[in-house]
Design a protein around this motif. Structure first.
Motif, PDB file in Angstrom:
ATOM      1  N   ASP A 145       0.505  -1.074   0.009  1.00 44.97           N
ATOM      2  CA  ASP A 145       0.513  -0.209  -0.249  1.00 44.97           C
ATOM      3  C   ASP A 145       0.994   1.258  -0.092  1.00 44.97           C
ATOM      4  N   VAL A 146       1.999   0.869  -0.277  1.00 43.89           N
ATOM      5  CA  VAL A 146       2.876   2.206  -0.487  1.00 43.89           C
ATOM      6  C   VAL A 146       3.309   2.990  -1.785  1.00 43.89           C
ATOM      7  N   ASP A 147       3.723   4.256  -1.970  1.00 50.17           N
ATOM      8  CA  ASP A 147       3.707   5.003  -3.207  1.00 50.17           C
ATOM      9  C   ASP A 147       5.277   3.912  -4.100  1.00 50.17           C
ATOM     10  N   PRO A 148       5.074   3.429  -4.668  1.00 47.33           N
ATOM     11  CA  PRO A 148       5.947   2.575  -5.627  1.00 47.33           C
ATOM     12  C   PRO A 148       7.383   3.432  -5.654  1.00 47.33           C
ATOM     13  N   ASP A 149       6.802   4.539  -6.627  1.00 43.47           N
ATOM     14  CA  ASP A 149       7.883   5.628  -6.239  1.00 43.47           C
ATOM     15  C   ASP A 149       9.122   6.268  -5.672  1.00 43.47           C
ATOM     16  N   GLU A 150       7.552   6.770  -4.601  1.00 43.96           N
ATOM     17  CA  GLU A 150       8.662   7.126  -2.842  1.00 43.96           C
ATOM     18  C   GLU A 150       9.428   5.768  -2.377  1.00 43.96           C
ATOM     19  N   ALA A 151       9.146   5.200  -2.607  1.00 45.20           N
ATOM     20  CA  ALA A 151       9.480   3.130  -1.656  1.00 45.20           C
ATOM     21  C   ALA A 151      10.252   3.294  -2.216  1.00 45.20           C
ATOM     22  N   ALA A 152      10.845   3.292  -3.718  1.00 43.85           N
ATOM     23  CA  ALA A 152      12.097   2.899  -4.258  1.00 43.85           C
ATOM     24  C   ALA A 152      13.304   4.272  -4.098  1.00 43.85           C
ATOM     25  N   GLN A 153      12.860   5.488  -3.474  1.00 41.41           N
ATOM     26  CA  GLN A 153      13.704   6.331  -3.614  1.00 41.41           C
ATOM     27  C   GLN A 153      13.919   6.287  -1.397  1.00 41.41           C
ATOM     28  N   ARG A 154      13.376   6.233  -1.063  1.00 41.50           N
ATOM     29  CA  ARG A 154      14.039   5.449   0.404  1.00 41.50           C
ATOM     30  C   ARG A 154      14.665   3.606   0.243  1.00 41.50           C
ATOM     31  N   GLU A 155      14.746   3.584  -0.463  1.00 42.56           N
ATOM     32  CA  GLU A 155      15.037   2.021  -0.787  1.00 42.56           C
ATOM     33  C   GLU A 155      16.727   1.677  -0.891  1.00 42.56           C
ATOM     34  N   ARG A 156      16.463   3.078  -1.834  1.00 43.22           N
ATOM     35  CA  ARG A 156      18.046   3.794  -2.246  1.00 43.22           C
ATOM     36  C   ARG A 156      18.450   3.942  -1.631  1.00 43.22           C
ATOM     37  N   THR A 157      18.455   4.951  -0.529  1.00 44.94           N
ATOM     38  CA  THR A 157      18.661   5.763   0.551  1.00 44.94           C
ATOM     39  C   THR A 157      19.850   4.793   1.992  1.00 44.94           C
ATOM     40  N   PHE A 158      18.351   4.070   1.862  1.00 45.31           N
ATOM     41  CA  PHE A 158      18.381   3.007   3.436  1.00 45.31           C
ATOM     42  C   PHE A 158      19.511   2.308   2.806  1.00 45.31           C
ATOM     43  N   ALA A 159      20.319   1.463   1.764  1.00 41.25           N
ATOM     44  CA  ALA A 159      21.004   0.380   1.019  1.00 41.25           C
ATOM     45  C   ALA A 159      22.382   1.093   0.952  1.00 41.25           C
ATOM     46  N   VAL A 160      22.376   2.934   0.309  1.00 43.82           N
ATOM     47  CA  VAL A 160      23.744   3.902   1.044  1.00 43.82           C
ATOM     48  C   VAL A 160      24.388   3.538   2.397  1.00 43.82           C
ATOM     49  N   ALA A 161      23.181   3.547   3.416  1.00 48.79           N
ATOM     50  CA  ALA A 161      23.362   3.696   4.566  1.00 48.79           C
ATOM     51  C   ALA A 161      23.783   2.298   4.835  1.00 48.79           C
ATOM     52  N   LEU A 162      23.095   1.676   4.824  1.00 45.87           N
ATOM     53  CA  LEU A 162      23.178   0.061   5.090  1.00 45.87           C
ATOM     54  C   LEU A 162      24.690  -0.152   4.517  1.00 45.87           C
ATOM     55  N   ASN A 163      25.128  -0.156   3.357  1.00 41.12           N
ATOM     56  CA  ASN A 163      26.374  -0.486   2.617  1.00 41.12           C
ATOM     57  C   ASN A 163      27.849   0.593   3.717  1.00 41.12           C
ATOM     58  N   GLY A 164      27.259   1.748   3.565  1.00 40.69           N
ATOM     59  CA  GLY A 164      28.253   2.492   4.847  1.00 40.69           C
ATOM     60  C   GLY A 164      29.101   1.772   6.348  1.00 40.69           C
ATOM     61  N   LEU A 165      27.641   1.818   6.542  1.00 40.40           N
ATOM     62  CA  LEU A 165      27.949   0.318   7.611  1.00 40.40           C
ATOM     63  C   LEU A 165      28.860  -0.590   7.200  1.00 40.40           C
ATOM     64  N   LEU A 166      28.252  -1.321   7.009  1.00 37.13           N
ATOM     65  CA  LEU A 166      28.939  -2.935   6.879  1.00 37.13           C
ATOM     66  C   LEU A 166      30.750  -2.287   6.220  1.00 37.13           C
ATOM     67  N   MET A 167      31.120  -1.113   5.212  1.00 32.93           N
ATOM     68  CA  MET A 167      31.799  -1.176   5.573  1.00 32.93           C
ATOM     69  C   MET A 167      32.636  -0.611   6.406  1.00 32.93           C
ATOM     70  N   GLY A 168      32.018   0.438   7.340  1.00 32.62           N
ATOM     71  CA  GLY A 168      32.888   0.134   8.184  1.00 32.62           C
ATOM     72  C   GLY A 168      33.101  -0.475   9.540  1.00 32.62           C
ATOM     73  N   ILE A 169      31.991  -0.973   9.354  1.00 39.33           N
ATOM     74  CA  ILE A 169      33.061  -2.745  10.433  1.00 39.33           C
ATOM     75  C   ILE A 169      33.361  -3.862   9.501  1.00 39.33           C
ATOM     76  N   HIS A 170      33.296  -3.963   9.001  1.00 36.43           N
ATOM     77  CA  HIS A 170      34.528  -4.249   7.705  1.00 36.43           C
ATOM     78  C   HIS A 170      36.310  -3.820   7.765  1.00 36.43           C
ATOM     79  N   PHE A 171      36.201  -2.591   7.929  1.00 35.21           N
ATOM     80  CA  PHE A 171      37.361  -1.369   8.269  1.00 35.21           C
ATOM     81  C   PHE A 171      37.911  -2.249   9.569  1.00 35.21           C
ATOM     82  N   GLN A 172      37.047  -1.230  11.043  1.00 32.65           N
ATOM     83  CA  GLN A 172      37.716  -1.783  11.981  1.00 32.65           C
ATOM     84  C   GLN A 172      37.382  -3.681  11.757  1.00 32.65           C
ATOM     85  N   ALA A 173      37.465  -4.496  12.097  1.00 30.56           N
ATOM     86  CA  ALA A 173      37.516  -5.725  11.571  1.00 30.56           C
ATOM     87  C   ALA A 173      38.830  -5.690  11.073  1.00 30.56           C
ATOM     88  N   VAL A 174      39.650  -5.324  10.054  1.00 33.25           N
ATOM     89  CA  VAL A 174      41.022  -5.509   9.562  1.00 33.25           C
ATOM     90  C   VAL A 174      41.518  -4.723  10.695  1.00 33.25           C
TER      91      VAL A 174
END
Length: 202
Positions: A145-174
């Motif tokens: 029941d959500v607007d697909p265009d708005e949802a897609a934009q939020r998903e892109r933004t969230f994917a960038v943020a989450l990928n940044g978290l994963l990169m940060g953890i990766h760097f710290q673990a190394v």
């Protein structure tokens, strides 16, 4: 025995290429790109120095081949064509941080930041694959029941943020493995996502 249709010289060429890549990968991780020469790579690989430009043209071509092989070993092209479970996405992050290529990929990222050529393009494609996998995972769980265009934009933004978290953890673990519990950190992020996913579309 050489398989039908293949020449022995082709097999020798492929073996030489593999040994050069193996040596370059080890040396780039140990010393960095700038402090590694063709002479170093030739000594480590046991292949003549003159064979390196024959296979890779120049040092940039060799670097590109090393990074491309390292990235495709971890997340091959097409890896996320089907929607993976979140656990698989996080397993990829864990595998990257634990792999022998981990330090290499982090150290060579400086070359991607400084440059504008093929190495930068490889890193852009690598991170784009990870973001695309995260977006696919979110899209498969998107409320109807959500607007697909708005949802897609939020998903892109969230994917960038989450990928940044994963990169940060990766760097710290190394950099500081004794003080970073990789699996617990990844589980913590997964739990936060599970608890708050509905808020993404609110």
């Amino acid at each position: 025995m050489t398989p039908p249709g293949r020449r022995r010289i082709d097999e020798i060429g492929e073996e030489s290429r593999r040994r050069i890549l193996d040596a370059a990968e080890e040396l780039f991780a140990e010393r960095g790109f700038d402090r590694t020469s063709f002479v170093d790579i030739a000594e480590r690989s046991g292949i003549s120095r003159g064979s390196i430009p024959w296979h890779f043209k120049n040092k940039d071509g060799l670097v590109l081949a090393v990074i491309e092989r390292a990235i495709n070993r971890l997340i091959p092209a097409g890896h996320y064509r089907s929607v993976p479970p979140l656990a698989e996405l996080f397993d990829d992050a864990s595998a990257l941080a634990r792999s022998g290529n981990s330090a290499l990929i982090l150290s060579m990222s400086a070359e991607a930041i400084r440059g504008t050529g093929a190495v930068r393009t490889q890193y852009q494609e690598f991170y784009a694959r990870r973001r695309a996998g995260l977006e696919d995972w979110l899209r498969a769980r998107r409320p109807k029941d959500v607007d697909p265009d708005e949802a897609a934009q939020r998903e892109r933004t969230f994917a960038v943020a989450l990928n940044g978290l994963l990169m940060g953890i990766h760097f710290q673990a190394v950099v500081d493995p004794a003080n970073v519990d990789l699996d617990a950190s990844l589980r913590s992020i997964a739990e936060l996502i599970d608890k708050n996913l509905a808020d993404l579309y609110a």
